[in-house]
Design an enzyme around this catalytic site. Structure first.
Site, mmCIF file in Angstrom:
data_model
loop_
_atom_site.group_PDB
_atom_site.id
_atom_site.type_symbol
_atom_site.label_atom_id
_atom_site.label_comp_id
_atom_site.label_asym_id
_atom_site.label_seq_id
_atom_site.Cartn_x
_atom_site.Cartn_y
_atom_site.Cartn_z
ATOM 1 N N THR A 119 0.834 -1.369 0.070
ATOM 2 C CA THR A 119 0.042 -0.083 0.064
ATOM 3 C C THR A 119 0.938 1.150 -0.090
ATOM 4 O O THR A 119 1.725 1.191 0.687
ATOM 5 C CB THR A 119 -1.091 -0.044 1.291
ATOM 6 O OG1 THR A 119 -1.425 -1.255 1.398
ATOM 7 C CG2 THR A 119 -2.046 1.296 1.218
ATOM 8 N N ILE A 129 -12.004 -6.816 -1.046
ATOM 9 C CA ILE A 129 -11.845 -5.352 -0.844
ATOM 10 C C ILE A 129 -11.345 -4.862 0.412
ATOM 11 O O ILE A 129 -11.687 -5.400 1.731
ATOM 12 C CB ILE A 129 -13.087 -4.474 -1.151
ATOM 13 C CG1 ILE A 129 -13.563 -4.838 -2.711
ATOM 14 C CG2 ILE A 129 -13.147 -3.313 -0.690
ATOM 15 C CD1 ILE A 129 -14.907 -4.237 -2.944
ATOM 16 N N GLY A 130 -10.150 -4.119 0.533
ATOM 17 C CA GLY A 130 -9.416 -3.896 1.843
ATOM 18 C C GLY A 130 -9.760 -2.575 2.503
ATOM 19 O O GLY A 130 -11.004 -1.984 1.652
ATOM 20 N N GLU A 173 -3.035 -3.840 8.318
ATOM 21 C CA GLU A 173 -4.226 -4.749 8.460
ATOM 22 C C GLU A 173 -5.509 -4.089 7.987
ATOM 23 O O GLU A 173 -6.021 -3.604 8.691
ATOM 24 C CB GLU A 173 -4.354 -5.738 9.686
ATOM 25 C CG GLU A 173 -3.316 -6.376 10.306
ATOM 26 C CD GLU A 173 -3.132 -7.158 11.523
ATOM 27 O OE1 GLU A 173 -2.282 -7.502 11.953
ATOM 28 O OE2 GLU A 173 -4.425 -6.776 12.301
ATOM 29 N N GLY A 174 -5.689 -4.475 6.853
ATOM 30 C CA GLY A 174 -7.115 -3.675 6.338
ATOM 31 C C GLY A 174 -8.333 -4.132 7.266
ATOM 32 O O GLY A 174 -9.194 -3.127 7.485
#
Lengths: 131, 195
Positions: A1, A30-31, A53-54
């Protein structure tokens, strides 16, 4: 990211985040990065971009909470970042960067390292990985 | 007014054994992106234009997990996502499930500026990107040798893990898959390895 937060000379804040997500993730997952209020948020007070950590970032509405504690608790930018990293992640691991309309920059993380860089108009500049 | 300020990140949760040259590479990329943003701010670009410009640069470099160099799905493909938000008026745009858009953050910007919505995903998002004339590339453009190796290890370890490092198993860091009794949403916390 990856992410970037900016406040310009007119005090306008903005934030952007982009990611490939998690290695070996399920297709369709999806995060936090595309979720406004979780991985990315900007208002007239500040701009915030998160990573880590999404699922923990989503559950903690991390980026919006930085703006919320500034707005409702009157915290300064670094105080707000520290508060959210300490109080909102449960056992999750994450990091974030933030700017305020007053030209401040701040970051925080509760895991081993975060790739980050920051700079302000008065000449401050820092690039780092570890604590 | 306090003047301009900028911050960039390339991901949190770094393997403490990251080789020194990789650390230097990362610092050089972060410095290059900061300088790109600083000269844009000195040329009076608005905050929303600067964040898009800098994230595009980060997406185009394979070092971090976004755009080229993205983490791979269990099927060995790339599915990217991005979002952007303008504090003035709290306008925002987001995209998910992209496989061919070269710079996902620019599609998020177009969703914010040129669509009636704030979030588009998968085929609808790619279709909109094509209509708006965004640069599209084959999915293989985003896949790097490093990440193919990483995926192989993730599968052998049967876990979801870091996007850009091979945790040394047993190492007590958040990069390793630490078997923890802790659950989140009914799954072991190690499933939610940091991105």
């Amino acid at each position: 990211t990856v992410g970037c937060v900016v406040v310009d000379s007119e005090g306008r804040c903005a934030a952007a985040t982009s990611t490939g997500g998690l290695m070996n993730k399920m297709t369709g997952r999806i995060g936090d990065s595309p979720l406004i209020g979780a991985g990315t948020y900007a208002c007239d007070l500040c701009g915030v971009s998160c990573t880590g950590e999404g699922e923990a970032i989503i559950r903690g509405t991390l980026s919006r909470d930085v703006a919320a504690v500034m707005e409702y608790k009157g915290l300064g930018l670094q105080e707000a970042v520290d508060y959210v990293i300490q109080e909102r992640l449960d056992e999750g691991k994450a990091g974030l960067i933030a700017v305020s309309r007053n030209g401040e920059v701040a970051y925080g993380f509760n895991c081993v390292g975060m790739f980050r860089g920051c700079a302000t108009e008065n000449g401050f500049m820092e690039v780092g990985i570890w604590e | 007014m306090g003047g301009w300020a900028i911050a960039v990140h390339g991901g949190a949760g770094v393997d403490p054994n990251l080789p020194h040259e990789r650390q230097e590479e990362a610092k050089q990329l972060l410095t290059r992106c900061l300088n790109l943003g600083i000269s844009a701010l000195r040329s009076s670009l608005s905050a929303i234009d600067v964040v898009e410009l800098v994230v595009r640069e980060l997406e185009s470099d394979p070092l971090f997990n976004s755009g080229r160099g993205s983490a791979l799905t269990g099927k060995g493909t790339v599915e990217m996502e991005a979002s952007i938000m303008d504090g003035s008026g709290r306008r925002c745009g987001a995209v998910s499930g992209l496989t061919m858009v070269k710079n996902p953050v620019s599609l998020a910007r177009l969703v914010m500026d040129k669509s009636p919505h704030s979030y588009l995903a998968f085929s609808g998002a790619e279709e909109f990107g094509r209509q708006q004339g965004l640069e599209m590339v084959d999915n293989s453009y985003f896949i790097t040798e490093d990440n193919v190796e990483m995926l192989k290890l993730a599968k052998e370890a049967n876990t979801i893990m870091y996007d850009y490092r091979i945790p040394t198993v047993g190492l007590d860091t958040c990069s390793a898959v630490v078997e923890s009794p802790l659950q989140m949403n009914g799954l072991p916390i190690s499933v939610y390895a940091p991105e």
